[in-house]
Structure formats: structure tokens, C-alpha cells
Design a protein around this motif. Structure first.
Motif, PDB file in Angstrom:
ATOM      1  N   LYS A 143       6.032  11.328   2.715  1.00  0.00           N
ATOM      2  CA  LYS A 143       5.670  12.600   2.068  1.00  0.00           C
ATOM      3  C   LYS A 143       4.231  12.968   2.425  1.00  0.00           C
ATOM      4  CE  LYS A 143       8.794  11.328  -1.687  1.00  0.00           C
ATOM      5  NZ  LYS A 143       8.901  10.905  -3.094  1.00  0.00           N
ATOM      6  N   CYS A 144       4.027  13.250   3.705  1.00  0.00           N
ATOM      7  CA  CYS A 144       2.662  13.474   4.205  1.00  0.00           C
ATOM      8  C   CYS A 144       1.979  14.648   3.515  1.00  0.00           C
ATOM      9  CB  CYS A 144       2.678  13.674   5.716  1.00  0.00           C
ATOM     10  SG  CYS A 144       3.301  12.241   6.625  1.00  0.00           S
ATOM     11  N   GLY A 145       2.739  15.697   3.231  1.00  0.00           N
ATOM     12  CA  GLY A 145       2.151  16.879   2.604  1.00  0.00           C
ATOM     13  C   GLY A 145       1.595  16.605   1.219  1.00  0.00           C
ATOM     14  N   ALA A 146       2.112  15.566   0.567  1.00  0.00           N
ATOM     15  CA  ALA A 146       1.654  15.230  -0.782  1.00  0.00           C
ATOM     16  C   ALA A 146       0.785  13.971  -0.783  1.00  0.00           C
ATOM     17  CB  ALA A 146       2.863  15.006  -1.692  1.00  0.00           C
ATOM     18  N   CYS A 147       0.329  13.581   0.397  1.00  0.00           N
ATOM     19  CA  CYS A 147      -0.393  12.306   0.526  1.00  0.00           C
ATOM     20  C   CYS A 147      -1.889  12.469   0.343  1.00  0.00           C
ATOM     21  CB  CYS A 147      -0.098  11.682   1.888  1.00  0.00           C
ATOM     22  SG  CYS A 147      -0.981  10.139   2.166  1.00  0.00           S
ATOM     23  N   HIS A 192      -3.543  -4.842  -2.633  1.00  0.00           N
ATOM     24  CA  HIS A 192      -2.120  -5.175  -2.555  1.00  0.00           C
ATOM     25  C   HIS A 192      -1.286  -4.204  -3.395  1.00  0.00           C
ATOM     26  CE1 HIS A 192       0.769  -7.585  -5.172  1.00  0.00           C
ATOM     27  NE2 HIS A 192       1.441  -7.498  -4.055  1.00  0.00           N
ATOM     28  N   HIS A 193      -1.721  -3.930  -4.616  1.00  0.00           N
ATOM     29  CA  HIS A 193      -0.978  -3.014  -5.488  1.00  0.00           C
ATOM     30  C   HIS A 193      -1.060  -1.569  -5.001  1.00  0.00           C
ATOM     31  CE1 HIS A 193      -1.295  -6.289  -8.666  1.00  0.00           C
ATOM     32  NE2 HIS A 193      -0.018  -6.074  -8.519  1.00  0.00           N
ATOM     33  N   TRP A 194      -2.237  -1.141  -4.584  1.00  0.00           N
ATOM     34  CA  TRP A 194      -2.366   0.240  -4.096  1.00  0.00           C
ATOM     35  C   TRP A 194      -1.444   0.491  -2.905  1.00  0.00           C
ATOM     36  CZ3 TRP A 194      -8.206  -0.814  -4.445  1.00  0.00           C
ATOM     37  CH2 TRP A 194      -8.696  -0.425  -5.710  1.00  0.00           C
ATOM     38  N   LEU A 195      -1.406  -0.449  -1.980  1.00  0.00           N
ATOM     39  CA  LEU A 195      -0.590  -0.252  -0.778  1.00  0.00           C
ATOM     40  C   LEU A 195       0.901  -0.282  -1.098  1.00  0.00           C
ATOM     41  CD1 LEU A 195      -2.636  -2.386   1.787  1.00  0.00           C
ATOM     42  CD2 LEU A 195      -2.516   0.116   1.647  1.00  0.00           C
ATOM     43  N   ILE A 196       1.320  -1.176  -1.992  1.00  0.00           N
ATOM     44  CA  ILE A 196       2.737  -1.226  -2.388  1.00  0.00           C
ATOM     45  C   ILE A 196       3.153   0.100  -3.040  1.00  0.00           C
ATOM     46  CG2 ILE A 196       4.270  -2.128  -4.192  1.00  0.00           C
ATOM     47  CD1 ILE A 196       3.465  -4.876  -3.533  1.00  0.00           C
ATOM     48  N   LEU A 197       2.354   0.572  -3.982  1.00  0.00           N
ATOM     49  CA  LEU A 197       2.692   1.804  -4.692  1.00  0.00           C
ATOM     50  C   LEU A 197       2.677   3.000  -3.748  1.00  0.00           C
ATOM     51  CD1 LEU A 197       0.665   1.124  -7.976  1.00  0.00           C
ATOM     52  CD2 LEU A 197       3.163   1.085  -7.721  1.00  0.00           C
ATOM     53  N   HIS A 198       1.752   2.995  -2.813  1.00  0.00           N
ATOM     54  CA  HIS A 198       1.684   4.084  -1.830  1.00  0.00           C
ATOM     55  C   HIS A 198       2.942   4.092  -0.959  1.00  0.00           C
ATOM     56  CE1 HIS A 198      -0.345   7.245   0.324  1.00  0.00           C
ATOM     57  NE2 HIS A 198      -0.114   6.643   1.470  1.00  0.00           N
ATOM     58  N   GLY A 199       3.368   2.902  -0.560  1.00  0.00           N
ATOM     59  CA  GLY A 199       4.583   2.796   0.259  1.00  0.00           C
ATOM     60  C   GLY A 199       5.848   3.094  -0.522  1.00  0.00           C
ATOM     61  N   ARG A 200       5.847   2.770  -1.797  1.00  0.00           N
ATOM     62  CA  ARG A 200       7.037   2.950  -2.633  1.00  0.00           C
ATOM     63  C   ARG A 200       7.264   4.421  -2.990  1.00  0.00           C
ATOM     64  NH1 ARG A 200       7.150  -1.293  -7.319  1.00  0.00           N
ATOM     65  NH2 ARG A 200       7.749  -2.660  -5.597  1.00  0.00           N
ATOM     66  N   TYR A 201       6.170   5.184  -3.176  1.00  0.00           N
ATOM     67  CA  TYR A 201       6.315   6.542  -3.702  1.00  0.00           C
ATOM     68  C   TYR A 201       5.866   7.661  -2.762  1.00  0.00           C
ATOM     69  CZ  TYR A 201       7.247   4.032  -7.988  1.00  0.00           C
ATOM     70  OH  TYR A 201       7.801   3.174  -8.922  1.00  0.00           O
ATOM     71  N   ASP A 217      -5.330  13.114   5.760  1.00  0.00           N
ATOM     72  CA  ASP A 217      -6.341  13.458   6.773  1.00  0.00           C
ATOM     73  C   ASP A 217      -6.998  12.222   7.389  1.00  0.00           C
ATOM     74  OD1 ASP A 217      -7.361  13.159   4.098  1.00  0.00           O
ATOM     75  OD2 ASP A 217      -9.327  13.815   4.816  1.00  0.00           O
ATOM     76  N   LEU A 218      -6.843  11.078   6.746  1.00  0.00           N
ATOM     77  CA  LEU A 218      -7.449   9.834   7.248  1.00  0.00           C
ATOM     78  C   LEU A 218      -6.441   8.965   7.998  1.00  0.00           C
ATOM     79  CD1 LEU A 218      -9.330   8.996   3.944  1.00  0.00           C
ATOM     80  CD2 LEU A 218     -10.388   9.895   6.026  1.00  0.00           C
ATOM     81  N   CYS A 219      -5.170   9.162   7.683  1.00  0.00           N
ATOM     82  CA  CYS A 219      -4.088   8.372   8.269  1.00  0.00           C
ATOM     83  C   CYS A 219      -3.946   8.684   9.753  1.00  0.00           C
ATOM     84  CB  CYS A 219      -2.798   8.707   7.514  1.00  0.00           C
ATOM     85  SG  CYS A 219      -1.302   8.159   8.339  1.00  0.00           S
ATOM     86  N   GLU A 220      -3.653   7.669  10.562  1.00  0.00           N
ATOM     87  CA  GLU A 220      -3.549   7.856  12.014  1.00  0.00           C
ATOM     88  C   GLU A 220      -2.102   7.889  12.515  1.00  0.00           C
ATOM     89  OE1 GLU A 220      -6.206   5.037  13.875  1.00  0.00           O
ATOM     90  OE2 GLU A 220      -7.962   5.891  12.853  1.00  0.00           O
ATOM     91  N   TYR A 221      -1.166   8.139  11.603  1.00  0.00           N
ATOM     92  CA  TYR A 221       0.248   8.303  11.976  1.00  0.00           C
ATOM     93  C   TYR A 221       0.404   9.619  12.739  1.00  0.00           C
ATOM     94  CZ  TYR A 221       5.361   8.564  11.228  1.00  0.00           C
ATOM     95  OH  TYR A 221       6.733   8.635  11.391  1.00  0.00           O
ATOM     96  N   ARG A 222       1.078   9.562  13.887  1.00  0.00           N
ATOM     97  CA  ARG A 222       1.118  10.747  14.759  1.00  0.00           C
ATOM     98  C   ARG A 222       2.252  11.709  14.451  1.00  0.00           C
ATOM     99  NH1 ARG A 222      -0.222   7.843  20.588  1.00  0.00           N
ATOM    100  NH2 ARG A 222      -2.420   7.392  20.157  1.00  0.00           N
ATOM    101  N   GLN A 223       3.288  11.231  13.753  1.00  0.00           N
ATOM    102  CA  GLN A 223       4.446  12.093  13.506  1.00  0.00           C
ATOM    103  C   GLN A 223       4.498  12.532  12.053  1.00  0.00           C
ATOM    104  OE1 GLN A 223       6.310   8.653  15.256  1.00  0.00           O
ATOM    105  NE2 GLN A 223       7.767   9.980  16.296  1.00  0.00           N
ATOM    106  N   LYS A 224       3.399  13.110  11.605  1.00  0.00           N
ATOM    107  CA  LYS A 224       3.316  13.505  10.189  1.00  0.00           C
ATOM    108  C   LYS A 224       4.353  14.563   9.847  1.00  0.00           C
ATOM    109  CE  LYS A 224      -1.376  12.185   9.103  1.00  0.00           C
ATOM    110  NZ  LYS A 224      -2.358  12.095  10.172  1.00  0.00           N
ATOM    111  N   THR A 225       4.860  14.494   8.609  1.00  0.00           N
ATOM    112  CA  THR A 225       5.816  15.481   8.135  1.00  0.00           C
ATOM    113  C   THR A 225       5.058  16.573   7.376  1.00  0.00           C
ATOM    114  OG1 THR A 225       6.157  14.314   6.048  1.00  0.00           O
ATOM    115  CG2 THR A 225       7.590  13.720   7.877  1.00  0.00           C
ATOM    116  N   SER A 226       5.662  17.733   7.292  1.00  0.00           N
ATOM    117  CA  SER A 226       4.991  18.842   6.598  1.00  0.00           C
ATOM    118  C   SER A 226       5.237  18.703   5.100  1.00  0.00           C
ATOM    119  CB  SER A 226       5.521  20.170   7.104  1.00  0.00           C
ATOM    120  OG  SER A 226       6.923  20.226   6.920  1.00  0.00           O
TER     121      SER A 226
END
Length: 210
Positions: A193-197, A176-185, A201-210
Motif C-alpha cells: 500500500k505505497c500510497g498510504a505508506c 523488530h516490532h515496527w518492521l513486522i507491523l509495517h509488513g503486516r499492514y 519517499d524514503l523506500c527504494e522499491y522500484r515498482q511502487k503502487t499508486s
């Protein structure tokens, strides 16, 4: 998303932040309960600013109840919806005194019976104060779960149930905490902020940002 990916995602989140904590300031289950009730549609930073002044003066059901609605409002008037929140917190204190010996109950049913406490608030208290493996799905967790495809769902309850079923057991207490912090920052609403994520490489979001 397959099980192996989920294990790797949470392994990385744990490696980066082994002991995640809420960003709300509190020192007792009661303080946490009040802070979470006040945090609805407000930032943790804004709530902390108010409770940092309130809790040194009143941090028990009896002490806050003694302030009365108007007295409590003086401390929380910088927080959104402070009028209704003040009324709920005073009623909540009265119920804790009358029905729970001034202690915060440790079941979802009893927590949800308190004024101003919904399922999400109850889950936060159960998880953070009492170490129960619950999943409090807020806007951040809902977004991250759907965007990454860790546990997609059409509403918060569906996402909560899927996370409880799909997050590997060893990670459930802190997920719960990891996901909140990941979403918040990192996986923020408008432009993630896909480039800093850490898990790009594991995320299945198709419209990744550089």
C-alpha cells in the motif's frame, strides 16, 4: 541505502508508534514463549483465540505439563500443526521444570535447546520478554528489509545480521516490532500500500503502487 535514510525511516515509525508491542496476548515470559511456539505458520489472532482459553486454566510449565499432550490438544486444535506443537510444548515444559527451575532462560543457546524453539522464536522471547536488542526475522521483516532496501539479504540469517549492524542503536530494541507491523499492514506481500505508506519517499522499491 544510506544511514541518514535509515534514521529518518525509523524516526517516522517511532513517531507513529512510540511503544510497539507484539500482537500475541501474554502476561509472563512463559506465556509468551508458548504463544510464539504456537504461532509458527499460524496467525496471532488464531493463537490468541486458543491461548485466551488455555492460559486461564494452565499458564505455568507444571500446569500445562499436567494437561498432557491430549489435554493440551483440546485447547489448541484450531491452530495449524497442533499435533506436533502440543508434543513440543509438553516436552518444553518438562525441560523447563527439570533444567531451568520452571523459568524461561534468558540466553539464545538455552532457548534454542527447547523443543519447538528455533532462532526466530528465541529472538522474539529475548527481545519482547527480556528487552534484548535482537531481531526476529519472519516473512514480513524479510520482505520489508529486501523491498525497501533497508537491509537486503538472500536469507533470514543474512537479513538478521544486516539489520543488527545497520539499524541505528537508538531504534534497535523496537525495530523488530515496527518492521513486522509495517509488513503486516502496509508493505503487504501481494500489493504493497505505497500510497498510504509513511516512508514511501524514503523506500527504494522500484515498482511502487499508486
Amino acid at each position: 541505502m544510506n544511514k541518514e535514510k535509515r534514521i529518518e525511516i525509523f524516526s517516522r515509525l517511532r513517531a507513529e508508534n512510540p511503544h510497539p508491542e507484539t500482537e500475541l496476548n501474554y502476561s509472563t515470559p512463559f506465556e509468551l514463549l508458548v504463544a510464539v511456539v504456537l504461532s509458527a505458520q499460524a496467525t496471532d489472532k488464531g493463537v490468541n483465540k486458543a491461548t485466551d482459553k488455555l492460559f486461564p486454566v494452565a499458564n505455568t510449565p507444571e500446569a500445562i505439563y499436567a494437561l498432557g499432550v491430549d489435554g493440551l490438544k483440546d485447547y489448541i486444535k484450531t491452530i495449524g500443526l497442533f499435533n506436533s506443537k502440543a508434543e513440543n510444548v509438553i516436552k518444553l515444559c518438562r525441560m523447563l521444570i527439570d533444567q531451568h527451575n520452571s523459568q524461561v532462560p534468558q540466553t539464545r543457546e538455552a532457548l534454542e535447546a527447547l523443543p519447538g524453539v528455533g532462532r526466530k522464536t528465541a529472538n522474539v522471547v529475548l527481545n519482547t520478554a527480556f528487552g534484548q536488542p535482537t531481531m526476529a526475522v519472519d516473512t514480513h521483516i524479510f520482505r520489508v528489509s529486501n523491498r525497501t532496501r533497508i537491509a537486503p539479504g538472500k536469507d533470514v540469517l543474512e537479513v538478521e545480521k544486516r539489520l543488527l549492524r545497520l539499524v541505528p542503536k537508538e531504534f534497535l530494541l523496537d525495530a523488530h516490532h515496527w518492521l513486522i507491523l509495517h509488513g503486516r499492514y502496509t508493505c503487504v506481500a501481494r500489493k504493497p500500500k505505497c500510497g498510504a505508506c509513511l516512508i514511501e519517499d524514503l523506500c527504494e522499491y522500484r515498482q511502487k503502487t499508486s
